[in-house]
Design a protein around this motif. Structure first.
Motif, PDB file in Angstrom:
ATOM      1  N   GLU A 182      16.786 -23.617  -4.104  1.00 16.47           N
ATOM      2  CA  GLU A 182      17.087 -24.957  -3.582  1.00 16.47           C
ATOM      3  C   GLU A 182      17.051 -24.992  -2.058  1.00 16.47           C
ATOM      4  N   GLY A 190      23.131 -23.991 -11.438  1.00 16.79           N
ATOM      5  CA  GLY A 190      22.437 -22.856 -12.038  1.00 16.79           C
ATOM      6  C   GLY A 190      22.339 -22.918 -13.545  1.00 16.79           C
ATOM      7  N   HIS A 247      15.037 -26.860 -11.864  1.00 15.76           N
ATOM      8  CA  HIS A 247      14.609 -25.461 -11.967  1.00 15.76           C
ATOM      9  C   HIS A 247      13.079 -25.467 -12.080  1.00 15.76           C
ATOM     10  N   LYS A 301      21.434 -24.727 -17.373  1.00 18.10           N
ATOM     11  CA  LYS A 301      20.198 -25.309 -17.886  1.00 18.10           C
ATOM     12  C   LYS A 301      20.502 -26.356 -18.953  1.00 18.10           C
ATOM     13  N   ARG A 342      11.135 -15.250 -10.347  1.00 17.39           N
ATOM     14  CA  ARG A 342      12.356 -16.034 -10.134  1.00 17.39           C
ATOM     15  C   ARG A 342      12.014 -17.516  -9.991  1.00 17.39           C
ATOM     16  N   LEU A 343      13.022 -18.349 -10.185  1.00 16.23           N
ATOM     17  CA  LEU A 343      12.850 -19.795 -10.016  1.00 16.23           C
ATOM     18  C   LEU A 343      12.804 -20.137  -8.534  1.00 16.23           C
ATOM     19  N   GLN A 356      19.164 -29.325 -15.053  1.00 19.61           N
ATOM     20  CA  GLN A 356      20.408 -28.560 -15.035  1.00 19.61           C
ATOM     21  C   GLN A 356      21.518 -29.314 -15.756  1.00 19.61           C
ATOM     22  N   GLN A 415      12.798 -27.663 -15.332  1.00 21.95           N
ATOM     23  CA  GLN A 415      13.916 -27.713 -16.274  1.00 21.95           C
ATOM     24  C   GLN A 415      15.119 -28.371 -15.609  1.00 21.95           C
ATOM     25  N   GLN A 420       9.602 -23.391 -12.244  1.00 24.45           N
ATOM     26  CA  GLN A 420       8.981 -22.092 -12.542  1.00 24.45           C
ATOM     27  C   GLN A 420       7.487 -22.203 -12.247  1.00 24.45           C
TER      28      GLN A 420
END
Length: 238
Positions: free
Chosen positions: A147, A196, A135, A198, A143-144, A191, A189, A137
């Motif tokens: 993919e 989706g 993820h 975290k 929004r992230l 997963q 971050q 940012q």
């Protein structure tokens, strides 16, 4: 004829008579039923019939005895690593404290950075695994970074297992031919097992060689993979 000659002949005759006497005695002993070897004594000794026993009589091999050269069957090692998920000895997911993440680029810095290679290193003492894609940012983006679906691994194995000190990679494309927004920070971050989800807190990652990058809606990121060149292949043509 002198005396010496006579003595010599007499000694020769005595020797001949003595030899003849010994020969006669030996022949007599051979014919005697009580002495020497008779006709029956020359017959070969009878041998016991049947195969000769090679071991102790009555000794029987155990049904499960191992024969020389036999190899014992391999047995699973207790606690064998299960890289697919839960279970005894399963490899745990990487936590933020288990890894370090750095950013590099092959772009010419003076012309701006559009392509970034994220390198995740397992800094712990145990193997761990990362799922799906990072993820990412960028600055204050709403929004992230999405993919690149084509970079997803084989279905059923949506993770990479990383041994201590080893790396895995993800490639990030920042922008395409449209208006761009500046970003002065970037966080990555991990997963959890579900797409989706975290895992842990975001990790702040410095840009490679610059303080600010520019991004737009063309930004996208690959899944984690063990080959850096393969990861870059998904973004370098853009």
């Amino acid at each position: 004829m002198n005396t010496a000659a006579r003595t010599s002949r007499r000694g020769w005759k005595s020797y001949v008579l003595g030899a003849a006497t010994v020969t006669a005695l030996l022949a007599s002993a051979a014919c005697s039923p009580d002495g020497g070897e008779g006709p029956d004594d020359r017959k070969p000794t009878a041998q016991p019939s049947g195969p000769s026993a090679s071991g102790t009589p009555g000794e029987t091999a155990s049904p499960g005895a191992t024969k020389p050269g036999d190899t014992p069957s391999a047995k699973p090692t207790p606690g064998a690593t299960d890289t697919g998920g839960s279970g005894d000895g399963a490899v745990a997911l990487c936590a933020p404290g288990d890894v370090s993440i750095t950013a590099s680029t092959e772009d010419e810095i003076s012309k701006g950075v559009r392509h970034i290679l994220l390198t995740l290193t397992n800094t712990s003492k145990k193997a761990c695994k990362v799922y799906h894609y990072p993820h990412v940012q960028l600055g204050d983006a709403q929004r992230l970074v999405p993919e690149i679906k084509e970079s997803a691994p084989t279905p059923g194995t949506p993770f990479e297992t990383i041994a201590p000190g080893k790396q895995t990679y993800a490639a990030l494309l920042l922008s395409g031919p449209m208006d761009e927004a500046p970003a002065k920070t970037m966080t990555v971050q991990l997963q959890d097992t579900e797409v989706g989800s975290k895992k842990g807190e975001p990790i702040k990652v410095a840009f490679p060689g610059v303080d600010t990058v520019y991004y737009n809606d063309f930004a996208k990121v690959t899944h984690w993979m063990t080959a850096s060149g393969l990861a870059l292949r998904f973004i370098m043509s853009s």
